[in-house]
Design a protein around this motif. Structure first.
Motif, PDB file in Angstrom:
ATOM      1  N   PRO A 114       0.833  -1.211   0.000  1.00  0.00           N
ATOM      2  CA  PRO A 114       0.000   0.000   0.000  1.00  0.00           C
ATOM      3  C   PRO A 114       0.861   1.251   0.000  1.00  0.00           C
ATOM      4  O   PRO A 114       2.039   1.213   0.333  1.00  0.00           O
ATOM      5  CB  PRO A 114      -0.792  -0.133   1.307  1.00  0.00           C
ATOM      6  N   SER A 115       0.249   2.347  -0.351  1.00  0.00           N
ATOM      7  CA  SER A 115       0.942   3.628  -0.385  1.00  0.00           C
ATOM      8  C   SER A 115       0.788   4.344   0.948  1.00  0.00           C
ATOM      9  O   SER A 115      -0.264   4.274   1.585  1.00  0.00           O
ATOM     10  CB  SER A 115       0.348   4.485  -1.504  1.00  0.00           C
ATOM     11  N   HIS A 116       1.856   5.046   1.354  1.00  0.00           N
ATOM     12  CA  HIS A 116       1.814   5.857   2.570  1.00  0.00           C
ATOM     13  C   HIS A 116       1.373   7.291   2.285  1.00  0.00           C
ATOM     14  O   HIS A 116       1.480   8.159   3.153  1.00  0.00           O
ATOM     15  CB  HIS A 116       3.183   5.871   3.245  1.00  0.00           C
ATOM     16  N   ALA A 117       0.890   7.511   1.072  1.00  0.00           N
ATOM     17  CA  ALA A 117       0.260   8.778   0.714  1.00  0.00           C
ATOM     18  C   ALA A 117      -1.139   8.462   0.193  1.00  0.00           C
ATOM     19  O   ALA A 117      -1.523   7.292   0.096  1.00  0.00           O
ATOM     20  CB  ALA A 117       1.079   9.520  -0.338  1.00  0.00           C
ATOM     21  N   ASN A 118      -1.897   9.480  -0.142  1.00  0.00           N
ATOM     22  CA  ASN A 118      -3.284   9.260  -0.573  1.00  0.00           C
ATOM     23  C   ASN A 118      -3.362   9.067  -2.081  1.00  0.00           C
ATOM     24  O   ASN A 118      -4.199   9.669  -2.770  1.00  0.00           O
ATOM     25  CB  ASN A 118      -4.165  10.434  -0.138  1.00  0.00           C
ATOM     26  N   LEU A 119      -2.525   8.192  -2.612  1.00  0.00           N
ATOM     27  CA  LEU A 119      -2.389   8.019  -4.056  1.00  0.00           C
ATOM     28  C   LEU A 119      -1.743   6.679  -4.353  1.00  0.00           C
ATOM     29  O   LEU A 119      -1.170   6.037  -3.475  1.00  0.00           O
ATOM     30  CB  LEU A 119      -1.526   9.153  -4.631  1.00  0.00           C
ATOM     31  N   LEU A 120      -1.856   6.270  -5.609  1.00  0.00           N
ATOM     32  CA  LEU A 120      -1.166   5.084  -6.097  1.00  0.00           C
ATOM     33  C   LEU A 120      -0.554   5.376  -7.461  1.00  0.00           C
ATOM     34  O   LEU A 120      -1.160   6.077  -8.289  1.00  0.00           O
ATOM     35  CB  LEU A 120      -2.121   3.900  -6.234  1.00  0.00           C
ATOM     36  N   VAL A 121       0.631   4.837  -7.690  1.00  0.00           N
ATOM     37  CA  VAL A 121       1.247   4.844  -9.012  1.00  0.00           C
ATOM     38  C   VAL A 121       0.900   3.525  -9.694  1.00  0.00           C
ATOM     39  O   VAL A 121       1.058   2.453  -9.102  1.00  0.00           O
ATOM     40  CB  VAL A 121       2.775   5.019  -8.894  1.00  0.00           C
ATOM     41  N   ILE A 122       0.426   3.625 -10.934  1.00  0.00           N
ATOM     42  CA  ILE A 122       0.078   2.440 -11.717  1.00  0.00           C
ATOM     43  C   ILE A 122       0.995   2.384 -12.932  1.00  0.00           C
ATOM     44  O   ILE A 122       0.962   3.277 -13.782  1.00  0.00           O
ATOM     45  CB  ILE A 122      -1.390   2.472 -12.172  1.00  0.00           C
ATOM     46  N   GLU A 123       1.805   1.340 -13.018  1.00  0.00           N
ATOM     47  CA  GLU A 123       2.678   1.168 -14.176  1.00  0.00           C
ATOM     48  C   GLU A 123       1.869   0.642 -15.358  1.00  0.00           C
ATOM     49  O   GLU A 123       1.117  -0.328 -15.237  1.00  0.00           O
ATOM     50  CB  GLU A 123       3.809   0.195 -13.856  1.00  0.00           C
ATOM     51  N   THR A 124       2.054   1.297 -16.507  1.00  0.00           N
ATOM     52  CA  THR A 124       1.345   0.909 -17.733  1.00  0.00           C
ATOM     53  C   THR A 124       2.295   0.451 -18.828  1.00  0.00           C
ATOM     54  O   THR A 124       1.850  -0.037 -19.866  1.00  0.00           O
ATOM     55  CB  THR A 124       0.529   2.099 -18.267  1.00  0.00           C
ATOM     56  N   ILE A 125       3.584   0.594 -18.617  1.00  0.00           N
ATOM     57  CA  ILE A 125       4.559   0.418 -19.692  1.00  0.00           C
ATOM     58  C   ILE A 125       4.569  -1.006 -20.231  1.00  0.00           C
ATOM     59  O   ILE A 125       4.672  -1.218 -21.457  1.00  0.00           O
ATOM     60  CB  ILE A 125       5.971   0.852 -19.229  1.00  0.00           C
ATOM     61  N   ASP A 126       4.439  -2.001 -19.366  1.00  0.00           N
ATOM     62  CA  ASP A 126       4.496  -3.388 -19.840  1.00  0.00           C
ATOM     63  C   ASP A 126       3.252  -3.788 -20.620  1.00  0.00           C
ATOM     64  O   ASP A 126       3.251  -4.822 -21.309  1.00  0.00           O
ATOM     65  CB  ASP A 126       4.693  -4.338 -18.656  1.00  0.00           C
ATOM     66  N   ALA A 127       2.207  -2.988 -20.517  1.00  0.00           N
ATOM     67  CA  ALA A 127       1.002  -3.228 -21.319  1.00  0.00           C
ATOM     68  C   ALA A 127       1.048  -2.471 -22.637  1.00  0.00           C
ATOM     69  O   ALA A 127       0.127  -2.592 -23.458  1.00  0.00           O
ATOM     70  CB  ALA A 127      -0.235  -2.815 -20.535  1.00  0.00           C
ATOM     71  N   GLY A 128       2.099  -1.684 -22.843  1.00  0.00           N
ATOM     72  CA  GLY A 128       2.214  -0.902 -24.076  1.00  0.00           C
ATOM     73  C   GLY A 128       1.284   0.296 -24.113  1.00  0.00           C
ATOM     74  O   GLY A 128       0.989   0.828 -25.187  1.00  0.00           O
ATOM     75  N   ILE A 129       0.834   0.745 -22.933  1.00  0.00           N
ATOM     76  CA  ILE A 129      -0.083   1.876 -22.850  1.00  0.00           C
ATOM     77  C   ILE A 129       0.692   3.125 -22.456  1.00  0.00           C
ATOM     78  O   ILE A 129       1.406   3.138 -21.450  1.00  0.00           O
ATOM     79  CB  ILE A 129      -1.194   1.626 -21.807  1.00  0.00           C
ATOM     80  N   LYS A 130       0.555   4.183 -23.246  1.00  0.00           N
ATOM     81  CA  LYS A 130       1.201   5.445 -22.917  1.00  0.00           C
ATOM     82  C   LYS A 130       0.374   6.172 -21.855  1.00  0.00           C
ATOM     83  O   LYS A 130      -0.851   6.300 -22.003  1.00  0.00           O
ATOM     84  CB  LYS A 130       1.347   6.305 -24.171  1.00  0.00           C
ATOM     85  N   PRO A 131       1.024   6.624 -20.787  1.00  0.00           N
ATOM     86  CA  PRO A 131       0.277   7.276 -19.703  1.00  0.00           C
ATOM     87  C   PRO A 131      -0.611   8.420 -20.185  1.00  0.00           C
ATOM     88  O   PRO A 131      -1.756   8.556 -19.734  1.00  0.00           O
ATOM     89  CB  PRO A 131       1.385   7.777 -18.772  1.00  0.00           C
ATOM     90  N   GLU A 132      -0.094   9.248 -21.083  1.00  0.00           N
ATOM     91  CA  GLU A 132      -0.879  10.390 -21.568  1.00  0.00           C
ATOM     92  C   GLU A 132      -2.144   9.945 -22.289  1.00  0.00           C
ATOM     93  O   GLU A 132      -3.187  10.608 -22.200  1.00  0.00           O
ATOM     94  CB  GLU A 132      -0.025  11.258 -22.501  1.00  0.00           C
TER      95      GLU A 132
END
Length: 377
Positions: free
Chosen positions: A296-314
């Motif tokens: 879990p995150s110790h802030a009120n947010l999560l980072v989600i990695e998309t790179i291995d799915a070939g999805i550009k964050p933008e």
């Protein structure tokens, strides 16, 4: 059109989108405690806002901030948001020809402030599973020199949500002291950490704590923050601040009420955002190639990695905006690693988090059809 105009129009459009679900700015969208709302209404109805507030903040608020941070010996300067606090601090202690050491990723604006003051910025990469997505003691020790003027540490980290241990914080202060550097400890997300240690406890002479009311209390649009430091440093920061006429009276009254009742109601806020982290984690696990580097995150947010799915964050950000949901692309925080992830903020109504999860498979498919959009901020 100038960049500031494009940026302003971008956020103006978001602000004027009815029903927009804000899952990108780490702001708190839960309803405030009744006492907070009542304090604002009372200050408004009484006309108290017609007068300037004390220049360093109401004394009661200054004391409550010290108590909340657990640093009773620190002096406090209340500011128009934590951003103004950082601008004031960086403008006062950064110097040409000196180094400003921070992490990558981190929060971008203090880097701009340091560069404006003429400092050389050194960004230490921490987006690495082997070091648990945190700055290491060895990494910092190897980076500092006699030219190091400032070490800037966002802890818990924005956007990663990692948090340093007491031993790590103590070691960082020893390193800062060894070269006479200031340590800016940005504690904006400390209320969401399971354990948080203020650097001021070990390095009161040159440790500077940054405090925000935007995240835990939800006063983002009311702009209130603070600097906690040795009184000699606060004297310097208070000598020519961006605002020498006192911060927003309504905001300060809301903050006083929030701090007085925090122990009664904030644990439920903490529980709800952790619930939202859990549902997002389950939804992410169902998407091939998507992962959570820190959970879990110790802030009120999560980072989600998309790179291995070939999805550009933008592209994923643009896809969600077509459904009235705002999330943030990683490039906002880091040029080096921003192509790997999106950030999702989770101090939001459960229905918003659930909607994000419900839409995720469809948004991934839609993102595959979208060219990388320009002018995301």
């Amino acid at each position: 059109m100038k960049n500031f105009q494009v940026r302003n129009q971008y956020f103006d459009k978001l602000c004027n989108t009815p029903g927009l679900m804000w899952l990108g700015q780490n702001t708190n969208h839960y309803a405030p405690h009744d006492s907070v709302r009542e304090a604002v209404i009372q200050a408004l109805d009484s006309g108290e806002y017609h007068a300037y507030a004390p220049p360093a903040g109401f004394e009661e608020l200054r004391q409550l901030i010290r108590e909340d941070m657990g640093v009773p010996d620190a002096s406090v300067l209340v500011t128009d948001g934590a951003v103004e606090a950082l601008y004031n601090v960086c403008s006062n202690i950064c110097e040409p020809g000196t180094d400003f050491v921070t992490t990558d990723p981190s929060w971008a604006w203090p880097i701009h402030f340091a560069k404006k003051a003429g400092a050389n910025v050194i960004e230490l990469p921490i987006y690495n599973a082997e070091q648990h997505y945190k700055l290491t003691v060895e990494q910092l020790r190897a980076a500092v020199t006699e030219k190091t003027r400032v070490i800037y540490l966002v802890d818990p980290n924005n956007p990663l949500g990692t948090c340093h241990t007491e031993d790590e914080i103590k070691a960082f202060t020893e390193i800062a002291r060894s070269v006479g550097a200031y340590l800016i400890h940005d504690a904006t997300y400390s209320s969401f950490a399971e354990h948080f240690t203020p650097a001021f406890r070990f390095y009161p002479e040159k440790s500077i704590q940054i405090y925000s009311f935007s995240k835990w209390l939800g006063l983002a649009g009311m702009r209130l923050g603070a600097v906690l430091a040795h009184e000699d440093l606060v004297e310097r920061f208070a000598s020519a601040p961006p605002n020498n006429l006192g911060s927003n009276v309504l905001s300060q009254r809301a903050a006083i009420a929030g701090l007085k009742t925090k122990a009664q109601w904030f644990p439920e806020i903490w529980r709800r955002q952790r619930r939202n982290q859990e549902v997002v984690a389950r939804a992410v696990s169902a998407i091939p190639g998507f992962t959570l580097p820190v959970y879990p995150s110790h802030a009120n947010l999560l980072v989600i990695e998309t790179i291995d799915a070939g999805i550009k964050p933008e592209a994923l950000v643009a896809a969600y905006q077509t459904r009235g949901v705002m999330i943030r692309q990683g490039a906002y925080h880091t040029k080096r690693f921003g192509h790997r992830f999106v950030k999702v903020s989770l101090t939001v109504p459960e229905a918003w988090a659930d909607r994000f999860c419900e839409l995720l498979p469809e948004m991934v498919a839609l993102a595959r059809t979208i060219d990388v959009p320009e002018n995301l901020f």
